[in-house]
Design an enzyme around this catalytic site. Structure first.
Site, PDB file in Angstrom:
ATOM      1  N   GLU A  43       0.885  -1.172   0.000  1.00  0.00           N
ATOM      2  CA  GLU A  43       0.000   0.000   0.000  1.00  0.00           C
ATOM      3  C   GLU A  43       0.916   1.213   0.000  1.00  0.00           C
ATOM      4  OE1 GLU A  43      -1.311   3.181   0.963  1.00  0.00           O
ATOM      5  OE2 GLU A  43      -1.807   2.449   2.966  1.00  0.00           O
TER       6      GLU A  43
ATOM      7  N   CYS B  92      -1.917   8.621   3.625  1.00  0.00           N
ATOM      8  CA  CYS B  92      -1.642   8.121   2.281  1.00  0.00           C
ATOM      9  C   CYS B  92      -2.770   8.439   1.314  1.00  0.00           C
ATOM     10  CB  CYS B  92      -1.377   6.622   2.317  1.00  0.00           C
ATOM     11  SG  CYS B  92      -2.747   5.656   3.009  1.00  0.00           S
TER      12      CYS B  92
END
Length: 477
Positions: free
Chosen positions: A219, A253
């Protein structure tokens, strides 16, 4: 179990732990649904039962972090993911029957645990991004070893202590150490490895994992765009964009990394941004709701991005409240900034920002936003503001991203029934809910042949009669 690896020989220490955990997992045999639920519930109690100490540790690591942000994003979200997996896993574990080609045969897919899963978790959400994947790992019947970030040492040390209280060392362990330990960790022979962090480090992790052919879930984030279409409500778009850009001071993120806007909407966008800040953060530097930048290096990096953009012609607008400084190095608090007229030669458009800075790139032709997004690495998420269903559908079909959210930002991350992950440069694989269960299991094909074994007789010699039948069948097609 926690391990403080010897910096001079981290690999030897870690190899011994991995061997022991793998052997124990095999000796224990497949975990039952009740055993998996017990692990998930213990993890949930670990987080919820020590939420105050964990929030305090996170705030100390950041210099200051809003307590509500820690509770909402790290504590309550982690508990929700763990409890949801415990509730659903008996259904997930059921074998999946499949159609078979002959009477009397049976076929099904058996979801089998992988074994030992490594989890490298980052500093920005040190609980969420450890226990989020762990919920899928435990639901799938695996054991795990976590390497938390060295940038949040107090949180990492407390996590290691608590894990030692709640778990057998062969169920779950925590490895403490600096980047050299992290590098050694990523090269261990896990049965699967999860990494959350930057694209640059993710490449190193993937190379290291390849040495043992360890499958990875990465990720990686990237630059998630916000497209404000011509019919969008600009006040709504900016309020929802800045809600996430100010949450954890944009150190997320999934935070919006740049805004695509028509030039004639610029001043309305600035006014809407100021209005949002006045309502949400009437003060900022002394406001307990606003979080500090994680360390001096990242603070200096963000200030450098602003200076570079301004030197290259961007219009910089600080959204600090009147009478307050735009940035305070002693508190490491930076007010949200709009960087209007951002161009690709600016550093702020070349790297993931991870802070409260929002570049604004201007567009004129309707096709420009999609063309610009498609000319760059695929983002972890894309955010589209606009009310025309046809244009919403067109944007969804013409762009590729880990997720798409229409008329909001980041709301998909809290929905357990949706996969969470990137694509291309923003990551490999996804988890959350059943998607995590499937990610951390092996879908094994199982066939039970019929008593007469009829389906296999077609492969048995002699072939003369079979050849004639095959030729006739092909001729009839």
């Amino acid at each position: 179990m926690s391990l403080q690896a010897n910096p001079s020989q981290p690999n030897q220490d870690l190899q011994a732990i991995v061997r022991a955990m793998k052997q124990a997992h095999l000796a224990h045999g497949p975990a039952t649904a009740a055993q998996r639920q017990d692990r998930l519930h213990r993890a949930a109690r670990l987080v919820s039962g020590h939420h105050a100490a964990l929030a305090q540790a996170m705030s100390a690591d950041f210099g200051h972090r809003a307590t509500y942000q820690s509770l909402a994003a790290d504590v309550m979200t982690s508990v929700k993911m763990l409890n949801y997996a415990a509730e659903q896993l008996p259904r997930w574990m059921q074998a999946e029957p499949v159609e078979v080609p002959a009477p009397g045969m049976k076929g099904w897919i058996q979801q089998q645990p992988l074994g030992l899963v490594g989890i490298i978790s980052p500093w920005n959400f040190p609980l969420n991004l450890a226990f989020g994947p762990l919920s899928g790992v435990f639901a799938a019947g695996n054991v795990a070893l976590i390497k938390p970030s060295e940038l949040t040492p107090r949180t990492s040390e407390l996590l290691a202590e608590l894990v030692g209280r709640y778990f057998d060392p062969m169920e779950l362990g925590v490895v403490l150490g600096d980047a050299s330990v992290g590098a050694a960790f990523s090269g261990l022979p896990f049965d699967h490895l999860v990494f959350t962090g930057s694209t640059a480090v993710g490449k190193h992790v993937m190379r290291a994992a390849a040495e043992h052919l360890v499958p990875v879930t990465l990720e990686l984030g990237g630059k998630s765009p916000v497209v404000v279409d011509s019919d969008a409500d600009i006040a709504l778009a900016m309020a929802r964009t800045l809600t996430i850009k100010t949450f954890n001071a944009g150190q997320i993120c999934l935070a919006p990394d740049y805004l695509l806007l028509q030039p004639e909407k610029t001043e309305a966008m600035v006014a809407a941004s100021r209005q949002f800040m006045a309502q949400a953060f009437p003060t900022l530097q002394a406001n307990a709701d606003y979080t500090s930048i994680i360390n001096d290096r990242h603070y200096a990096r963000l200030m450098g991005l602003l200076a570079d953009a301004e030197a290259k012609g961007a219009r910089i607008i600080s959204l600090a409240p009147d009478g307050e400084v735009a940035a305070d190095p002693s508190a490491r608090k930076i007010a949200p900034h709009l960087v209007i007229g951002a161009t690709d030669d600016m550093a702020i458009m070349q790297e993931e920002i991870f802070g409260p800075l929002l570049p604004v790139r201007l567009w004129s032709a309707p096709e420009e936003p999609v063309a610009y997004i498609n000319a760059h690495p695929r983002p972890l998420a894309a955010y589209y503001f606009g009310n025309d269903p046809a244009r919403q559908q067109s944007f969804a079909e013409q762009t590729t991203s880990g997720a798409l959210v229409i008329n909001d930002v980041m709301s998909h991350a809290a929905i357990e029934t949706l996969p969470f992950g990137g694509v291309g440069g923003s990551g490999i694989g996804a988890y959350h809910g059943i998607h995590g269960f499937r990610r951390f299991t092996h879908a094994k094909a199982v066939v039970q042949q019929s008593q007469d074994g009829a389906s296999g007789l077609r492969l048995r010699a002699p072939y003369a009669d079979k050849l004639a039948a095959a030729e006739a069948a092909l001729a009839a097609i």
